[in-house]
Scaffold this motif. Sequence first.
Motif, PDB file in Angstrom:
ATOM      1  N   SER A  94       0.824  -1.208   0.000  1.00 38.79           N
ATOM      2  CA  SER A  94       0.000   0.000   0.000  1.00 38.79           C
ATOM      3  C   SER A  94       0.856   1.254   0.000  1.00 38.79           C
ATOM      4  O   SER A  94       0.379   2.323   0.326  1.00 38.79           O
ATOM      5  CB  SER A  94      -0.914  -0.026   1.206  1.00 38.79           C
ATOM      6  OG  SER A  94      -0.145  -0.003   2.388  1.00 38.79           O
ATOM      7  N   THR A  95       2.077   1.158  -0.374  1.00 42.96           N
ATOM      8  CA  THR A  95       2.951   2.312  -0.359  1.00 42.96           C
ATOM      9  C   THR A  95       3.030   2.891  -1.770  1.00 42.96           C
ATOM     10  O   THR A  95       3.184   2.171  -2.743  1.00 42.96           O
ATOM     11  CB  THR A  95       4.368   1.906   0.104  1.00 42.96           C
ATOM     12  OG1 THR A  95       4.270   1.264   1.352  1.00 42.96           O
ATOM     13  CG2 THR A  95       5.275   3.085   0.224  1.00 42.96           C
ATOM     14  N   THR A  96       2.956   4.219  -1.903  1.00 41.04           N
ATOM     15  CA  THR A  96       3.097   4.901  -3.191  1.00 41.04           C
ATOM     16  C   THR A  96       4.480   5.505  -3.224  1.00 41.04           C
ATOM     17  O   THR A  96       4.900   6.200  -2.298  1.00 41.04           O
ATOM     18  CB  THR A  96       2.043   6.027  -3.326  1.00 41.04           C
ATOM     19  OG1 THR A  96       0.759   5.458  -3.126  1.00 41.04           O
ATOM     20  CG2 THR A  96       2.117   6.691  -4.666  1.00 41.04           C
ATOM     21  N   VAL A  97       5.196   5.244  -4.281  1.00 46.68           N
ATOM     22  CA  VAL A  97       6.550   5.748  -4.416  1.00 46.68           C
ATOM     23  C   VAL A  97       6.501   6.964  -5.326  1.00 46.68           C
ATOM     24  O   VAL A  97       6.007   6.904  -6.451  1.00 46.68           O
ATOM     25  CB  VAL A  97       7.494   4.674  -5.007  1.00 46.68           C
ATOM     26  CG1 VAL A  97       8.882   5.238  -5.188  1.00 46.68           C
ATOM     27  CG2 VAL A  97       7.486   3.451  -4.135  1.00 46.68           C
ATOM     28  N   ILE A  98       7.002   8.102  -4.894  1.00 48.49           N
ATOM     29  CA  ILE A  98       7.049   9.316  -5.695  1.00 48.49           C
ATOM     30  C   ILE A  98       8.493   9.580  -6.014  1.00 48.49           C
ATOM     31  O   ILE A  98       9.343   9.709  -5.137  1.00 48.49           O
ATOM     32  CB  ILE A  98       6.458  10.507  -4.920  1.00 48.49           C
ATOM     33  CG1 ILE A  98       5.016  10.202  -4.530  1.00 48.49           C
ATOM     34  CG2 ILE A  98       6.562  11.786  -5.734  1.00 48.49           C
ATOM     35  CD1 ILE A  98       4.416  11.183  -3.611  1.00 48.49           C
ATOM     36  N   ILE A  99       8.750   9.669  -7.321  1.00 48.95           N
ATOM     37  CA  ILE A  99      10.106   9.907  -7.780  1.00 48.95           C
ATOM     38  C   ILE A  99      10.177  11.363  -8.183  1.00 48.95           C
ATOM     39  O   ILE A  99       9.441  11.816  -9.064  1.00 48.95           O
ATOM     40  CB  ILE A  99      10.466   8.981  -8.928  1.00 48.95           C
ATOM     41  CG1 ILE A  99      10.346   7.533  -8.463  1.00 48.95           C
ATOM     42  CG2 ILE A  99      11.847   9.257  -9.448  1.00 48.95           C
ATOM     43  CD1 ILE A  99      10.523   6.524  -9.524  1.00 48.95           C
ATOM     44  N   THR A 100      11.086  12.079  -7.594  1.00 48.37           N
ATOM     45  CA  THR A 100      11.251  13.478  -7.973  1.00 48.37           C
ATOM     46  C   THR A 100      12.434  13.592  -8.910  1.00 48.37           C
ATOM     47  O   THR A 100      13.466  12.980  -8.705  1.00 48.37           O
ATOM     48  CB  THR A 100      11.495  14.358  -6.709  1.00 48.37           C
ATOM     49  OG1 THR A 100      12.594  13.868  -6.004  1.00 48.37           O
ATOM     50  CG2 THR A 100      10.254  14.392  -5.868  1.00 48.37           C
TER      51      THR A 100
END
Length: 106
Positions: A94-100
């Motif tokens: 349930s984790t969302t990974v945000i790549i900047t």
Amino acid sequence: MKTSTSILALAAAAISFTLAGCDRPVVVAAPATVAVPVPVAVPGPAGPTGATGAPGSTGSTGSTGSTGSTGSTGSTGMPGNDGMKGDTGKTGDSTTVIITPPAPKQ
């Protein structure tokens, strides 16, 4: 004993006076001396044993030895090898990974 000694002495004196007129030397034999027995000392029984002597004094203590030399310092060891890099961990369900994105270069 005294009587026989004095008789011999008188006889010797008479002979010496009689022969005094001669030209020859006269030899007169003197009577032998009588040995008187001397008492001999005989040792008696042994006496009692003497008392025990006092104990001797204690001897002196020896000197203390000197301190030994200090050893030399050992050599420095070689540095260790770097460890291997660990694997990247998994993301959770349930984790969302945000790549900047990286910042622009100026």
